[in-house]
Design an enzyme around this catalytic site. Sequence first.
Site, short mmCIF file in Angstrom:
data_model
loop_
_atom_site.label_atom_id
_atom_site.label_comp_id
_atom_site.label_asym_id
_atom_site.label_seq_id
_atom_site.Cartn_x
_atom_site.Cartn_y
_atom_site.Cartn_z
N ARG A 40 0.82 -1.22 0.00
CA ARG A 40 0.00 0.00 0.00
C ARG A 40 0.86 1.27 0.00
NH1 ARG A 40 -5.21 -1.12 3.98
NH2 ARG A 40 -6.58 -1.93 2.35
N LYS A 206 -18.27 -15.97 3.99
CA LYS A 206 -19.69 -15.66 4.16
C LYS A 206 -20.40 -15.25 2.88
CE LYS A 206 -19.26 -13.92 8.86
NZ LYS A 206 -19.14 -12.60 9.51
N GLY A 374 -7.62 -8.05 -0.72
CA GLY A 374 -7.74 -8.92 0.45
C GLY A 374 -6.97 -10.23 0.32
N GLY A 397 -12.58 -4.08 1.80
CA GLY A 397 -13.98 -3.65 1.84
C GLY A 397 -14.32 -2.66 0.74
C1 3PG Z 1 -8.74 -1.60 5.19
O1 3PG Z 1 -7.65 -2.09 5.49
O2 3PG Z 1 -9.74 -2.30 4.95
C2 3PG Z 1 -8.84 -0.11 5.04
O3 3PG Z 1 -7.66 0.51 5.40
C3 3PG Z 1 -10.02 0.43 5.82
O4 3PG Z 1 -9.92 0.10 7.18
P1 3PG Z 1 -11.23 -0.04 8.05
O5 3PG Z 1 -11.94 -1.27 7.57
O6 3PG Z 1 -10.75 -0.16 9.47
O7 3PG Z 1 -12.05 1.20 7.82
MG MG Z 2 -11.52 -3.32 6.41
#
Ligand code: 3PG
Ligand code: MG
Length: 417
Positions: A40, A206, A374, A397
């Site tokens: 990142r 899920k 992810g 997310g």
């Molecule tokens: C992540 O790693 O998903 C992002 O940096 C956002 O973090 P958060 O889900 O804690 O808002």
């Molecule tokens: Mg997150």
Amino acid sequence: MPKLTVKDLNVNGKRVFMRVDYNVPLEEKDGQMVITDATRINETLPTLRLLLEQGGKLILTAHMGRPKGKREATMSLRPVATKLSELLGRKVEFVDDCIGDKVEQAVSKLQPGDVVLLENVRYYNEEEANDPAFAEKLGKVAEVYVNDAFGSAHRAHASTEGVARIVAKRGGQCAAGLLMERELKFLGEELESPARPFVVILGGAKVSDKILVIDRLLEKANTILIGGAMAYTFRLAQGYKTGKSLVEADKVDIAKAALAKAKKRGVKFLLPVDDVVATPVKTDKLDKKGKPVIDWQNPHTSADMNCPDDAAGLDIGPATIKAYAAEVASARTILWNGPMGLFEDKRFAEGTNAVARAVAETTQKGAKSIIGGGDSVKALNKAKLGDKVTFMSTGGGASLEFLEGKVLPGVAALTDR
Ligand code: 3PG
Ligand code: MG
């Protein structure tokens, strides 16, 4: 791109307030917090270099973890400043606050081409609350706002949304960084009218996390391949026994609706035809969350759609791997999000690894592959195949919400072209 990007700016001599997502994995080693994956940070370097070449004064802001308004020492961004300085090849000053006198003093000394990184914005509760007064404080030093934090763009927080509005109200420009632009291009435009066949692979624990994505992709994909524990909720929907597999019994109707929609639209919707199952035995050891560590005993392949009462499905089996790999091999566009099983455990990693290999091989033959962030990114990197795919998202997310078709607040707040 309907929004202004950094390529449209000239920030010479200006104070650029830039939101980045430096929420990188940290591990404690000999009392020090060490970054275990700097992707990142690396991915923001092109934007930083462009703005520095233009002669901007950069004020970087980010979050780390979820400290919930407390100054958690383990969630400081200080190690990130050191790493960034190393990667960028220039000094990065660290300020141990994100608002107030310390910040204003440091910023007043900035020359064109200087960089400061501010401390974790989530040390203040007002950040996640998107408190307007807090956004004012953050924005006090900003002349231009840049958002390169795709991974946080689904959050309407003060640093991702509130500040942009404040800068805009003052007549300042709010632009997307190059990483943000790339993410929106690959997860958005590129999937609008994909080269076909368009094959989607979805995994993870899920159904509830993925249902909106499934629903939207059922309107675009030719083929959807399902893996991971969520496959067992589909099995339950088909009337099979799932034993001790992870299922969401209350999501069976959603699974049924997805199956019906696939049929109606003529989308090939494949579920596993065999599994790797094992018997869970609780041990005395506790995991990081304080739950007993499970010892998975007697792992073996099973082609019985009814899972034995004492066992759980933990990976797709060899026949499924073969079928999924063949589908992937025929694709011209591939979207992959989510592992096929409990891939952290070697015994249940083959499904995920085989999909990773199939995606990489098909990309080498000319297909476009887009990885939705992810765990799939983790698995590709672990298999050293990260550079063999077209695009890997830095969002978790955020990429899911974007694929669902949601408007991301961090993008919406930027200046329209
Ligand atoms: C992540 O790693 O998903 C992002 O940096 C956002 O973090 P958060 O889900 O804690 O808002
Ligand atoms: Mg997150």
